[in-house]
Write a protein that holds these residues in place. Structure first.
Motif, short mmCIF file in Angstrom:
data_model
loop_
_atom_site.label_atom_id
_atom_site.label_comp_id
_atom_site.label_asym_id
_atom_site.label_seq_id
_atom_site.Cartn_x
_atom_site.Cartn_y
_atom_site.Cartn_z
N LEU A 13 0.84 -1.19 0.00
CA LEU A 13 0.00 0.00 0.00
C LEU A 13 0.88 1.24 0.00
O LEU A 13 1.96 1.23 0.57
N ALA A 14 0.39 2.30 -0.60
CA ALA A 14 1.15 3.55 -0.65
C ALA A 14 0.25 4.70 -0.23
O ALA A 14 -0.84 4.87 -0.79
N PRO A 15 0.67 5.49 0.77
CA PRO A 15 -0.10 6.67 1.16
C PRO A 15 -0.23 7.64 -0.03
O PRO A 15 0.60 7.63 -0.94
N ASN A 16 -1.27 8.46 0.00
CA ASN A 16 -1.46 9.47 -1.04
C ASN A 16 -1.90 10.77 -0.38
O ASN A 16 -1.77 10.92 0.83
N ARG A 17 -2.49 11.67 -1.14
CA ARG A 17 -2.88 12.97 -0.57
C ARG A 17 -3.98 12.84 0.48
O ARG A 17 -4.15 13.71 1.32
N GLU A 18 -4.75 11.76 0.46
CA GLU A 18 -5.81 11.55 1.45
C GLU A 18 -5.38 10.67 2.60
O GLU A 18 -6.03 10.65 3.64
N VAL A 19 -4.31 9.92 2.43
CA VAL A 19 -3.82 8.98 3.46
C VAL A 19 -2.41 9.37 3.83
O VAL A 19 -1.49 9.27 3.01
N ASP A 20 -2.22 9.82 5.07
CA ASP A 20 -0.92 10.28 5.51
C ASP A 20 0.01 9.12 5.87
O ASP A 20 1.20 9.16 5.56
N GLU A 21 -0.53 8.10 6.51
CA GLU A 21 0.29 6.95 6.87
C GLU A 21 -0.58 5.72 7.03
O GLU A 21 -1.79 5.82 7.24
N ILE A 22 0.02 4.57 6.90
CA ILE A 22 -0.69 3.29 6.96
C ILE A 22 -0.16 2.52 8.16
O ILE A 22 1.05 2.41 8.36
N ARG A 23 -1.09 2.00 8.96
CA ARG A 23 -0.74 1.20 10.14
C ARG A 23 -1.52 -0.10 10.11
O ARG A 23 -2.68 -0.13 9.72
N TRP A 24 -0.90 -1.18 10.52
CA TRP A 24 -1.56 -2.48 10.62
C TRP A 24 -1.86 -2.76 12.08
O TRP A 24 -1.05 -2.48 12.96
N ALA A 25 -3.03 -3.31 12.35
CA ALA A 25 -3.42 -3.66 13.72
C ALA A 25 -4.04 -5.05 13.71
O ALA A 25 -4.63 -5.47 12.71
N SER A 26 -3.94 -5.73 14.81
CA SER A 26 -4.51 -7.07 14.96
C SER A 26 -6.02 -6.98 15.15
O SER A 26 -6.50 -6.35 16.10
N LEU A 27 -6.79 -7.60 14.25
CA LEU A 27 -8.24 -7.59 14.40
C LEU A 27 -8.71 -8.24 15.70
O LEU A 27 -9.59 -7.70 16.37
N PRO A 28 -8.14 -9.39 16.11
CA PRO A 28 -8.57 -9.95 17.40
C PRO A 28 -8.31 -9.00 18.58
O PRO A 28 -9.14 -8.89 19.47
N ARG A 58 1.18 4.98 18.14
CA ARG A 58 0.17 5.95 17.70
C ARG A 58 -1.18 5.67 18.33
O ARG A 58 -1.49 4.54 18.70
N SER A 59 -2.01 6.70 18.38
CA SER A 59 -3.42 6.55 18.76
C SER A 59 -4.27 6.83 17.54
O SER A 59 -4.02 7.79 16.81
N VAL A 60 -5.25 5.98 17.30
CA VAL A 60 -6.18 6.17 16.20
C VAL A 60 -7.52 6.56 16.81
O VAL A 60 -7.99 5.91 17.74
N TRP A 61 -8.11 7.64 16.31
CA TRP A 61 -9.34 8.13 16.88
C TRP A 61 -10.14 8.83 15.79
O TRP A 61 -9.82 8.74 14.63
N GLY A 62 -11.18 9.53 16.16
CA GLY A 62 -11.96 10.30 15.21
C GLY A 62 -12.72 9.41 14.23
O GLY A 62 -13.25 8.35 14.59
#
Length: 81
Positions: A13-28, A58-62
């Motif tokens: 995946l590559a960030p673009n003008r709408e996506v600043d950064e990409i993070r992976w998280a464990s769904l479980p 990082r914290s993901v919110w909003g």
């Protein structure tokens, strides 16, 4: 419109003008609440405590947190959890 895909390998995946950064998280871990946190957000002279989750340092919110919450609510409704 958010879209969810099941993949067996990690896509490139590559960030673009709408996506600043990409993070992976464990769904479980997300599903269980293990990564839940709150974010202190200053607003009009007060501090609001907003829901979020931790992904690494990082914290993901909003809106991202809200979309994930809606997804999990719908999955729980369908599975009877």
């Amino acid at each position: 419109t958010p879209t969810v895909w099941l993949r067996h390998e990690t896509p490139v995946l590559a960030p673009n003008r709408e996506v600043d950064e990409i993070r992976w998280a464990s769904l479980p871990q997300l599903w269980s609440g293990e990564l839940d946190t709150t974010i202190d957000y200053p607003w009009q002279g007060q501090t609001l405590r907003l829901p979020g989750y931790r992904v690494g340092e990082r914290s993901v919110w909003g809106l991202t947190h809200r979309m994930r919450s809606i997804l999990f609510e719908r999955l729980a409704d369908r599975s009877g959890l």
